[in-house]
Motif scaffolding. Structure first.
Motif, PDB file in Angstrom:
ATOM      1  N   LEU A  49       0.815  -1.210   0.000  1.00  0.00           N
ATOM      2  CA  LEU A  49       0.000   0.000   0.000  1.00  0.00           C
ATOM      3  C   LEU A  49       0.851   1.263   0.000  1.00  0.00           C
ATOM      4  CD1 LEU A  49      -2.743  -1.059   2.582  1.00  0.00           C
ATOM      5  CD2 LEU A  49      -3.040  -0.787   0.115  1.00  0.00           C
ATOM      6  N   ARG A  50       2.039   1.177   0.577  1.00  0.00           N
ATOM      7  CA  ARG A  50       2.878   2.367   0.715  1.00  0.00           C
ATOM      8  C   ARG A  50       3.849   2.558  -0.450  1.00  0.00           C
ATOM      9  NH1 ARG A  50       3.416   0.000   5.919  1.00  0.00           N
ATOM     10  NH2 ARG A  50       5.490  -0.729   5.301  1.00  0.00           N
ATOM     11  N   MET A  51       4.208   1.495  -1.133  1.00  0.00           N
ATOM     12  CA  MET A  51       5.311   1.566  -2.086  1.00  0.00           C
ATOM     13  C   MET A  51       4.889   2.205  -3.407  1.00  0.00           C
ATOM     14  SD  MET A  51       5.546  -2.394  -3.440  1.00  0.00           S
ATOM     15  CE  MET A  51       6.974  -2.026  -4.456  1.00  0.00           C
ATOM     16  N   ALA A  52       5.879   2.737  -4.123  1.00  0.00           N
ATOM     17  CA  ALA A  52       5.657   3.221  -5.486  1.00  0.00           C
ATOM     18  C   ALA A  52       5.618   2.015  -6.424  1.00  0.00           C
ATOM     19  CB  ALA A  52       6.779   4.165  -5.893  1.00  0.00           C
ATOM     20  N   PRO A  53       4.819   2.056  -7.484  1.00  0.00           N
ATOM     21  CA  PRO A  53       4.726   0.894  -8.380  1.00  0.00           C
ATOM     22  C   PRO A  53       6.027   0.640  -9.121  1.00  0.00           C
ATOM     23  CG  PRO A  53       3.520   2.769  -9.273  1.00  0.00           C
ATOM     24  CD  PRO A  53       3.921   3.151  -7.882  1.00  0.00           C
ATOM     25  N   VAL A  54       6.280  -0.640  -9.359  1.00  0.00           N
ATOM     26  CA  VAL A  54       7.444  -1.067 -10.128  1.00  0.00           C
ATOM     27  C   VAL A  54       6.935  -1.775 -11.386  1.00  0.00           C
ATOM     28  CG1 VAL A  54       8.859  -1.319  -8.055  1.00  0.00           C
ATOM     29  CG2 VAL A  54       7.593  -3.291  -8.925  1.00  0.00           C
ATOM     30  N   PRO A  55       7.769  -1.922 -12.411  1.00  0.00           N
ATOM     31  CA  PRO A  55       7.318  -2.646 -13.617  1.00  0.00           C
ATOM     32  C   PRO A  55       6.894  -4.074 -13.283  1.00  0.00           C
ATOM     33  CG  PRO A  55       9.348  -1.439 -14.055  1.00  0.00           C
ATOM     34  CD  PRO A  55       9.132  -1.360 -12.583  1.00  0.00           C
ATOM     35  N   LEU A  56       5.935  -4.585 -14.041  1.00  0.00           N
ATOM     36  CA  LEU A  56       5.410  -5.930 -13.797  1.00  0.00           C
ATOM     37  C   LEU A  56       6.518  -6.960 -13.758  1.00  0.00           C
ATOM     38  CD1 LEU A  56       2.915  -7.847 -13.580  1.00  0.00           C
ATOM     39  CD2 LEU A  56       3.014  -8.006 -16.085  1.00  0.00           C
ATOM     40  N   ARG A  57       7.469  -6.857 -14.680  1.00  0.00           N
ATOM     41  CA  ARG A  57       8.534  -7.863 -14.770  1.00  0.00           C
ATOM     42  C   ARG A  57       9.413  -7.886 -13.518  1.00  0.00           C
ATOM     43  NH1 ARG A  57       5.812  -9.566 -18.099  1.00  0.00           N
ATOM     44  NH2 ARG A  57       6.205  -9.862 -20.332  1.00  0.00           N
ATOM     45  N   ALA A  58       9.424  -6.825 -12.736  1.00  0.00           N
ATOM     46  CA  ALA A  58      10.243  -6.813 -11.530  1.00  0.00           C
ATOM     47  C   ALA A  58       9.649  -7.677 -10.426  1.00  0.00           C
ATOM     48  CB  ALA A  58      10.405  -5.376 -11.020  1.00  0.00           C
ATOM     49  N   ALA A  59       8.374  -8.005 -10.550  1.00  0.00           N
ATOM     50  CA  ALA A  59       7.707  -8.786  -9.506  1.00  0.00           C
ATOM     51  C   ALA A  59       7.185 -10.118  -9.995  1.00  0.00           C
ATOM     52  CB  ALA A  59       6.551  -7.980  -8.919  1.00  0.00           C
ATOM     53  N   LEU A  60       6.954 -10.246 -11.292  1.00  0.00           N
ATOM     54  CA  LEU A  60       6.287 -11.442 -11.815  1.00  0.00           C
ATOM     55  C   LEU A  60       6.971 -11.888 -13.101  1.00  0.00           C
ATOM     56  CD1 LEU A  60       3.884 -13.309 -11.270  1.00  0.00           C
ATOM     57  CD2 LEU A  60       2.468 -11.763 -12.644  1.00  0.00           C
ATOM     58  N   PRO A  61       7.560 -13.096 -13.118  1.00  0.00           N
ATOM     59  CA  PRO A  61       8.237 -13.568 -14.331  1.00  0.00           C
ATOM     60  C   PRO A  61       7.246 -13.749 -15.482  1.00  0.00           C
ATOM     61  CG  PRO A  61       8.827 -14.907 -12.415  1.00  0.00           C
ATOM     62  CD  PRO A  61       7.676 -14.048 -12.002  1.00  0.00           C
ATOM     63  N   ALA A  62       7.730 -13.555 -16.691  1.00  0.00           N
ATOM     64  CA  ALA A  62       6.890 -13.717 -17.874  1.00  0.00           C
ATOM     65  C   ALA A  62       6.711 -15.191 -18.187  1.00  0.00           C
ATOM     66  CB  ALA A  62       7.528 -13.011 -19.058  1.00  0.00           C
ATOM     67  N   PRO A  63       5.544 -15.580 -18.713  1.00  0.00           N
ATOM     68  CA  PRO A  63       5.366 -16.967 -19.159  1.00  0.00           C
ATOM     69  C   PRO A  63       6.187 -17.219 -20.422  1.00  0.00           C
ATOM     70  CG  PRO A  63       3.448 -15.648 -19.719  1.00  0.00           C
ATOM     71  CD  PRO A  63       4.326 -14.766 -18.898  1.00  0.00           C
ATOM     72  N   THR A  64       6.626 -18.435 -20.571  1.00  0.00           N
ATOM     73  CA  THR A  64       7.463 -18.763 -21.728  1.00  0.00           C
ATOM     74  C   THR A  64       6.833 -19.826 -22.623  1.00  0.00           C
ATOM     75  OG1 THR A  64       8.651 -20.392 -20.374  1.00  0.00           O
ATOM     76  CG2 THR A  64       9.599 -18.183 -20.513  1.00  0.00           C
ATOM     77  N   GLY A  65       5.677 -20.373 -22.225  1.00  0.00           N
ATOM     78  CA  GLY A  65       5.035 -21.406 -23.021  1.00  0.00           C
ATOM     79  C   GLY A  65       4.086 -20.828 -24.047  1.00  0.00           C
ATOM     80  N   GLY A  66       3.286 -21.705 -24.644  1.00  0.00           N
ATOM     81  CA  GLY A  66       2.336 -21.293 -25.660  1.00  0.00           C
ATOM     82  C   GLY A  66       0.976 -20.979 -25.074  1.00  0.00           C
ATOM     83  N   PRO A  67      -0.023 -20.812 -25.935  1.00  0.00           N
ATOM     84  CA  PRO A  67      -1.379 -20.505 -25.462  1.00  0.00           C
ATOM     85  C   PRO A  67      -1.884 -21.545 -24.462  1.00  0.00           C
ATOM     86  CG  PRO A  67      -1.232 -20.201 -27.830  1.00  0.00           C
ATOM     87  CD  PRO A  67       0.051 -20.850 -27.407  1.00  0.00           C
TER      88      PRO A  67
END
Length: 272
Positions: A49-67
């Motif tokens: 609640l207190r922090m400034a937002p960070v880019p999505l990739r800094a907190a959540l790894p990207a998926p690497t598979g298919g649909p």
């Protein structure tokens, strides 16, 4: 006086008392671990609640598979991190999560996939809305997601477990949980391994939505259980000692309600 404690019967009683006390201590330790774990979750909620937002990739790894595949889940310390991400809502897909309560009212949370430039998507919980007239499961009128590019700020929430069956009803996906793996099988793109609770959005979100609050865990309840189990363990050992002492006094011929002086025998001074 206490030699009876070495008899098989009393050794068995001692064994049972020690086993019971050990189990209670272990249960207390388990609740202590849960207390520390829930305390850490509450601290992450407050920090998000207190922090400034960070880019999505800094907190959540990207998926690497298919649909239909799901990316790695966030690290525990990254849950409830505030992030920002830009993409386009899949306006053709609406996920209604039923049976959700806000301010003591039961309604739906509306989840919409946000498709990113790389073709992956992240589920965004856009907020809570009440059901349509007719009951708690009556599908509501859902405000459409904005078309075009959208920038979202939200907090990372781990995928939910439990009864997460997904079904199509009236052209919309419905579920009781925001289960990313279950929803991924119904969508034509890879999903990130968590979803976002929407805080802010550009363009602005429809005012019909209410923000979904993040409730703190009841860590003090676990601490109460710790004290309870440890007290029970102490009482078990104390009870064994009390019963053993009482038995020793009985064997020694000591009675709690005995007269102060015993009756004098024939050879005593009182008899002369």
């Amino acid at each position: 006086m206490y030699r009876f404690l070495l008899t098989p019967r009393w050794l068995g009683i001692l064994s049972l008392a020690l086993v019971a006390a050990t189990v209670m201590v272990l249960l207390g330790n388990w609740q202590l671990e849960r207390y520390h774990g829930r305390t850490a979750i509450n601290e992450r909620i407050d920090a998000g609640l207190r922090m400034a937002p960070v880019p999505l990739r800094a907190a959540l790894p990207a998926p690497t598979g298919g649909p239909g595949t799901v990316g790695p889940p966030p690290a525990p310390e990254r849950t409830f991190t505030r992030v920002t991400v830009t993409g386009r809502y899949d306006t053709d897909t609406v996920v209604l999560v039923r049976g959700r309560t806000v301010e003591s009212r039961v309604g739906f949370e509306v989840v919409t996939p946000l498709v990113l430039a790389d073709g992956t998507a992240v589920l965004v919980d856009r907020g809570w809305i009440p059901p349509a007239p007719g009951g708690a499961v009556a599908q509501p009128q859902v405000p459409p997601a904005p078309a075009g590019e959208v920038t979202v700020e939200g907090r990372v929430h781990a995928s939910e477990s439990g009864d997460a069956r997904v079904a199509w009803r009236a052209g919309r996906l419905e579920s009781r949980r925001v289960s990313v793996p279950q929803l991924a099988g119904e969508l034509p793109y890879p999903l990130h391994g968590a979803y976002l609770l929407l805080d802010e959005q550009t363009p602005a979100a429809d005012p019909a939505f209410r923000a979904v609050p993040v409730g703190h865990t009841n860590n003090w309840q676990n601490l109460g259980y710790v004290v309870q189990w440890w007290i029970f363990a102490a009482m078990t050992l104390f009870g064994y000692g009390w019963i053993a002492r009482r038995e020793a006094r009985r064997l020694a011929g000591v009675v709690d309600e005995r007269p102060r002086d015993r009756a004098a025998g024939p050879g005593s001074r009182a008899a002369t």
